[in-house]
Design a protein around this motif. Structure first.
Motif: not given
Lengths: 101, 101
Positions: A50, A53-54, A59-60
């Motif tokens: 996360x 991703x951020x 994002x997933x």
């Protein structure tokens, strides 16, 4: 930054640098199921992913039940796969490699 | 500690103490979709929920994409819903209430 949608030869090459990811050609996505020892390890992996991703602002889609995390990556805006998907996939590989399964 | 599977009257009562959860009677589960302002808020909710889940030793099935978190709760060992599901649901409600949507 608008990412370019990747063509098949580039996708094949980038996929070759990963382990265990499946290409869904029609969906324009890649996916992988990660297995860990327990929920704490699985959520630790999710937390590290996360943050990556951020940072990537990418994002997933993911599903978790106990020790299993199913991940799907694609770039909605580009209508397929872009370099961002492979960057995030690599970050997730690293996060998973740190954890027992 | 083995939890007792709840019967329908008890389920209805406990459901009444929650907001926005749907009972899937045949599956013996409850579910809710949470919406947040962005990924950081959604994952913040997930992190707080994960801590509650680990403390209860009772874990959700959940799916996340960006600001949306879809949660399904049931007690596999009991073949249906138990008090643990409602304890976790309440903890998740609290975690969500702290966050904007």
């Amino acid at each position: 930054m608008k990412m370019e949608k990747l063509e098949r030869p580039a996708i094949s090459q980038l996929l070759g640098e990963l382990t265990g990811w499946t290409l869904d050609d029609s969906a324009g996505s890649i996916s992988k199921t990660f297995k860990f020892a327990n929920f704490v390890e699985a959520f630790g992996f999710m937390t590290e992913s996360a943050l990556a991703a951020e940072k990537l602002n990418h994002h997933p889609e993911w599903f978790n039940v106990y020790s299993r995390v199913e991940v799907k990556l694609n770039t909605h805006d580009a209508g397929g796969l872009t370099e961002l998907d492979f960057k995030l996939a690599k970050a997730m590989e690293k996060a998973a490699a740190r954890r027992t399964d």
